[in-house]
Design an enzyme around this catalytic site. Structure first.
Site, mmCIF file in Angstrom:
data_model
loop_
_atom_site.group_PDB
_atom_site.id
_atom_site.type_symbol
_atom_site.label_atom_id
_atom_site.label_comp_id
_atom_site.label_asym_id
_atom_site.label_seq_id
_atom_site.Cartn_x
_atom_site.Cartn_y
_atom_site.Cartn_z
ATOM 1 N N CYS A 77 0.830 -1.201 0.000
ATOM 2 C CA CYS A 77 0.000 0.000 0.000
ATOM 3 C C CYS A 77 0.870 1.260 0.000
ATOM 4 O O CYS A 77 0.600 2.224 -0.715
ATOM 5 C CB CYS A 77 -0.926 0.003 1.205
ATOM 6 S SG CYS A 77 -2.022 -1.424 1.308
ATOM 7 N N SER A 78 1.909 1.243 0.807
ATOM 8 C CA SER A 78 2.785 2.415 0.966
ATOM 9 C C SER A 78 3.815 2.565 -0.142
ATOM 10 O O SER A 78 4.167 3.679 -0.512
ATOM 11 C CB SER A 78 3.532 2.321 2.300
ATOM 12 O OG SER A 78 2.637 2.426 3.372
#
Length: 175
Positions: free
Chosen positions: A55-56
């Site tokens: 996600c990051s």
């Protein structure tokens, strides 16, 4: 199967209000689904959690990097949704230098649950989270969804193969 229109929920967000002064000049602001999606052309991508690796490192930065490309294709706003609270979403965006993607907290998972995208991630200690997906929404109607394969509770991970910014851009360009 996901609904044809976005669920009618209230999102609990925090917004800056410099008139408050002090070290934390933010206040609560509730946003409804109508305010987020009504009369607008929106791309929303949902992911399992702030500060998590895929996600990051890939999902969120990909949409931020291509925010201007989405705008050039008539998208009014790119929205990142996660089953995290407003404080976590703010700090995550800040840590990643996110300025163009709107961070939408679904802390109670109301939206995610009604989308049919809520999964259990207790094996990783994450509780209930969103499955990874992206969708194009026109005035509250879901025009297209890209849902990562393998939808289920307690997966070992959730890949990023069809809900990425590139796939959404290709779809929008081909319309």
């Amino acid at each position: 199967m996901p609904p044809a229109t976005v669920p009618d929920v209230t999102f609990h967000t925090r917004v800056r209000n410099d008139a408050l002064g002090g070290p934390n000049p933010f206040e609560w602001k509730d946003l409804t689904s109508t305010e987020v999606f009504g009369g607008r052309n929106v791309v929303l991508f949902a992911l399992p959690g702030a500060f998590t690796p895929a996600c990051s490192d890939d999902h969120l930065p990909g949409y931020e990097q291509h925010a201007d490309d989405f705008a050039a294709l008539g998208i009014d706003q790119v929205v990142c949704l996660s089953v995290n609270d407003a404080f976590v979403m703010f700090q995550w965006a800040r840590s990643k230098g996110i300025e163009k993607v709107f961070m939408l907290p679904d802390g109670n998972a109301d939206f995610t649950r009604q989308m049919g995208m809520l999964v259990k991630r207790s094996r990783q200690g994450m509780g209930m989270r969103s499955w990874r997906y992206a969708m194009h929404v026109e005035d509250g109607t879901i025009a297209k969804m890209f849902v990562e394969p393998g939808f289920r509770d307690d997966p070992p991970g959730v890949g990023l193969t069809v809900s990425d910014a590139g796939t959404m851009l290709d779809y929008l360009r081909s319309r």
